[in-house]
Design an enzyme around this catalytic site. Structure first.
Site, PDB file in Angstrom:
ATOM      1  CG  HIS A 184      -1.923  -1.027   1.369  1.00 49.73           C
ATOM      2  ND1 HIS A 184      -2.341  -1.522   2.581  1.00 49.73           N
ATOM      3  CD2 HIS A 184      -2.615  -1.713   0.440  1.00 49.73           C
ATOM      4  CE1 HIS A 184      -3.230  -2.465   2.409  1.00 49.73           C
ATOM      5  NE2 HIS A 184      -3.416  -2.608   1.102  1.00 49.73           N
ATOM      6  CG  LEU A 213      -8.167   1.478   8.725  1.00 51.90           C
ATOM      7  CD1 LEU A 213      -9.083   1.987   9.828  1.00 51.90           C
ATOM      8  CD2 LEU A 213      -7.309   0.322   9.232  1.00 51.90           C
ATOM      9  N   GLY A 214      -8.864  -0.650   4.317  1.00 51.07           N
ATOM     10  CA  GLY A 214      -9.758  -1.069   3.235  1.00 51.07           C
ATOM     11  C   GLY A 214     -10.044  -2.537   3.432  1.00 51.07           C
ATOM     12  N   GLY A 216      -7.865  -4.714   2.448  1.00 51.85           N
ATOM     13  CA  GLY A 216      -6.542  -4.913   3.046  1.00 51.85           C
ATOM     14  C   GLY A 216      -6.268  -3.721   3.949  1.00 51.85           C
ATOM     15  CG  MET A 287     -16.506  -1.669   9.171  1.00 54.33           C
ATOM     16  SD  MET A 287     -16.247  -2.935  10.439  1.00 54.33           S
ATOM     17  CE  MET A 287     -14.474  -3.013  10.529  1.00 54.33           C
ATOM     18  N   GLY A 334     -11.308   2.539   2.057  1.00 56.06           N
ATOM     19  CA  GLY A 334     -12.755   2.324   2.215  1.00 56.06           C
ATOM     20  C   GLY A 334     -13.296   2.559   3.623  1.00 56.06           C
ATOM     21  CD  GLU A 337     -10.851   7.019   1.092  1.00 56.45           C
ATOM     22  OE1 GLU A 337     -11.851   6.962   0.357  1.00 56.45           O
ATOM     23  OE2 GLU A 337      -9.701   6.771   0.677  1.00 56.45           O
ATOM     24  CG  ASN A 338     -16.321   5.821   2.646  1.00 58.48           C
ATOM     25  OD1 ASN A 338     -16.501   6.961   2.252  1.00 58.48           O
ATOM     26  ND2 ASN A 338     -15.708   4.890   1.928  1.00 58.48           N
ATOM     27  CD  GLU A 388      -3.872   2.591  -3.768  1.00 49.67           C
ATOM     28  OE1 GLU A 388      -3.024   1.706  -3.733  1.00 49.67           O
ATOM     29  OE2 GLU A 388      -5.075   2.395  -3.498  1.00 49.67           O
TER      30      GLU A 388
HETATM   31  P1  AMP Z   1     -11.123  -0.595  -0.283  1.00 45.75           P
HETATM   32  O1  AMP Z   1     -10.341  -1.867  -0.258  1.00 45.75           O
HETATM   33  O2  AMP Z   1     -10.332   0.622   0.085  1.00 45.75           O
HETATM   34  O3  AMP Z   1     -11.934  -0.398  -1.544  1.00 45.75           O
HETATM   35  O4  AMP Z   1     -12.218  -0.739   0.882  1.00 45.75           O
HETATM   36  C1  AMP Z   1     -13.253  -1.663   0.808  1.00 45.75           C
HETATM   37  C2  AMP Z   1     -13.895  -1.850   2.167  1.00 45.75           C
HETATM   38  O5  AMP Z   1     -14.277  -0.577   2.719  1.00 45.75           O
HETATM   39  C3  AMP Z   1     -15.192  -2.650   2.128  1.00 45.75           C
HETATM   40  O6  AMP Z   1     -14.945  -4.016   2.220  1.00 45.75           O
HETATM   41  C4  AMP Z   1     -15.936  -2.139   3.353  1.00 45.75           C
HETATM   42  O7  AMP Z   1     -15.586  -2.944   4.468  1.00 45.75           O
HETATM   43  C5  AMP Z   1     -15.389  -0.759   3.597  1.00 45.75           C
HETATM   44  N1  AMP Z   1     -16.357   0.312   3.351  1.00 45.75           N
HETATM   45  C6  AMP Z   1     -16.640   0.936   2.187  1.00 45.75           C
HETATM   46  N2  AMP Z   1     -17.585   1.900   2.394  1.00 45.75           N
HETATM   47  C7  AMP Z   1     -17.898   1.866   3.704  1.00 45.75           C
HETATM   48  C8  AMP Z   1     -18.799   2.593   4.562  1.00 45.75           C
HETATM   49  N3  AMP Z   1     -19.576   3.568   4.084  1.00 45.75           N
HETATM   50  N4  AMP Z   1     -18.844   2.262   5.862  1.00 45.75           N
HETATM   51  C9  AMP Z   1     -18.061   1.289   6.358  1.00 45.75           C
HETATM   52  N5  AMP Z   1     -17.186   0.574   5.620  1.00 45.75           N
HETATM   53  C10 AMP Z   1     -17.111   0.857   4.325  1.00 45.75           C
END
Ligand code: AMP
Length: 401
Positions: A184, A213-214, A216, A287, A334, A337-338, A388
């Site tokens: 990352h 925190l995604g 991964g 999440m 993910g 940010e959210n 990225e």
């Molecule tokens: P990424 O790998 O950065 O695309 O993140 C994906 C992960 O972000 C998903 O598996 C979710 O667990 C989390 N995620 C995305 N949107 C939200 C949200 N609004 N609230 C909580 N978790 C989220």
């Protein structure tokens, strides 16, 4: 000047064409299910703008080359294209997962660099070959452009040996390059740079803890702008609890599971990578689902969430000790940010470290970034959307000769 960013996976190609004079995205797209009868190409022209137009094509796509050819024909299409000729693209930036110890910086893709990426295949057997597929195809289809590799591991190459070595026989490092590499890196580098900009300070004067925190998850301790430690290791399994990956465990578990359950090394590896983490604990790895289940009284979802948060807090403590002085914490990806709930839980009880959250600010919506620390907090806390692709495009631009 136009730069194309390519992230080539085993059965997919993600791409973005950016105008680097404005850093605007002209097109972003995804080719999915390459090799299947029903592959899908989705292309967004002017994404996120009022004029956004989405084109979706479902067709058989045999391999990366045919997929990329379809992308090119859409880019130069008379009605929906954004360029008239591929020679308008000056540079192509490729995401490459593993640069090993060879690559500390983005590298113009010479034959020697390609050999270097090939040499790192044993370190990333699923990712580097897929990245190489994209590189070979792009060299053929964009002959006028300079091709640049941007490595996910490069930002962490500044770690000192006492942080990147494992306490196992040293010859395993000397002979097999067994060590922590971290991943990352493009995301950590991007948010570190943006954070410095928002703090109005040169990056070289910033000590940061960046928290990605995604699906991964990883954290980095950034001292004077350089990564000095990170939570992912030799592979993307170490460190924080992730969607389906365990993160830190006692390495003796392999032997115990083998002896007690007769599991072989492949089964244990698959279990730790794909059936563990949040999913292993409560059956869910998104999440949003976990929050919904917690609200309905699901005890395992609550436990999984508590463990996820606890592990992040432990790493914050470690990185505080490593850095001595921390100017800011940055949440990204993910969940970072959210998900205000995760941020609130992570930041609660950290007054002793001079981290105080502004609970109202934490709930606000934002575009690219926001500050969620209270004015009394000595450590600033920022939420920054990672980008990225833009970071790869910026690094590609810098590398062009
Ligand atoms: P990424 O790998 O950065 O695309 O993140 C994906 C992960 O972000 C998903 O598996 C979710 O667990 C989390 N995620 C995305 N949107 C939200 C949200 N609004 N609230 C909580 N978790 C989220």
């Amino acid at each position: 000047m136009k730069i194309l960013v390519i992230n080539s996976g085993s059965s997919s190609i993600k791409y973005q064409l950016l105008d680097m004079d404005t850093e605007n995205i002209l097109v972003s797209g995804l080719v999915e299910r390459i090799g299947e009868e029903k592959a899908v190409l989705t292309s967004k022209i002017n994404p996120g703008n009022e004029t956004e137009k989405i084109i979706k094509i479902q067709t058989a796509i045999a391999d990366h080359k045919s997929g990329m050819k379809k992308v090119v024909s859409l880019l130069v299409d008379k009605d929906n294209g954004v360029i008239s000729n591929t020679s308008e693209i000056r540079g192509v930036g490729h995401r490459v997962v593993h640069g090993g110890e060879f690559f500390h910086e983005p590298a113009p893709l010479t034959d020697k660099v390609i050999k270097g990426i090939e040499a790192n295949v044993p370190l990333a057997p699923l990712h580097n070959p897929a990245n190489l597929d994209g590189i070979h195809v792009a060299r053929e289809l964009f002959p006028a452009a300079q091709q640049v590799a941007v490595f996910d591991t490069a930002f962490h190459q500044s770690m000192p040996p006492h942080a990147f070595l494992y306490a196992i026989p040293y010859k395993l490092y000397e002979q097999d390059r067994i060590r922590r590499y971290g991943f990352h890196g493009t995301s950590h580098k991007f948010v570190a740079g943006e954070c410095a900009r928002h703090l109005d300070r040169p990056l070289e004067q910033c000590n940061l803890i960046t928290i990605h925190l995604g699906n991964g998850c990883s954290m980095a301790a950034v001292k004077e702008g350089r990564s000095v430690d990170t939570s992912l290791g030799m592979t993307p399994l170490e460190g924080l609890i992730m969607g389906t990956r365990s993160g830190d465990i006692d390495p003796a578990l392999h032997a115990i599971l083998h002896r007690s359950r007769g599991m072989n090394i492949e089964e244990i590896d698959a279990m730790l990578n794909r059936q563990s983490g949040l999913k292993g604990l409560c059956g869910m790895n998104d999440m949003r689902d976990i929050h919904a289940a917690r609200r309905n009284g699901d005890k395992m979802a609550q436990l999984a969430f508590d463990m996820f948060v606890y592990r992040i807090k432990k790493y914050i403590g470690q990185y505080f000790a490593v850095l001595g002085r921390v100017d800011a914490l940055v949440f990204t990806a993910g969940i970072g940010e959210n998900d205000s709930e995760t941020r609130r839980a992570v930041l609660s009880g950290l007054k002793a470290l001079h981290i105080i959250i502004d609970s109202r600010a934490n709930e606000k919506s934002y575009v690219d970034w926001m500050r969620i620390s209270d004015s009394k907090s000595r450590v600033e806390v920022l939420v920054i959307r990672t980008n990225e692709e833009l970071e790869i495009a910026r690094q590609t631009l810098k590398t062009l000769t």
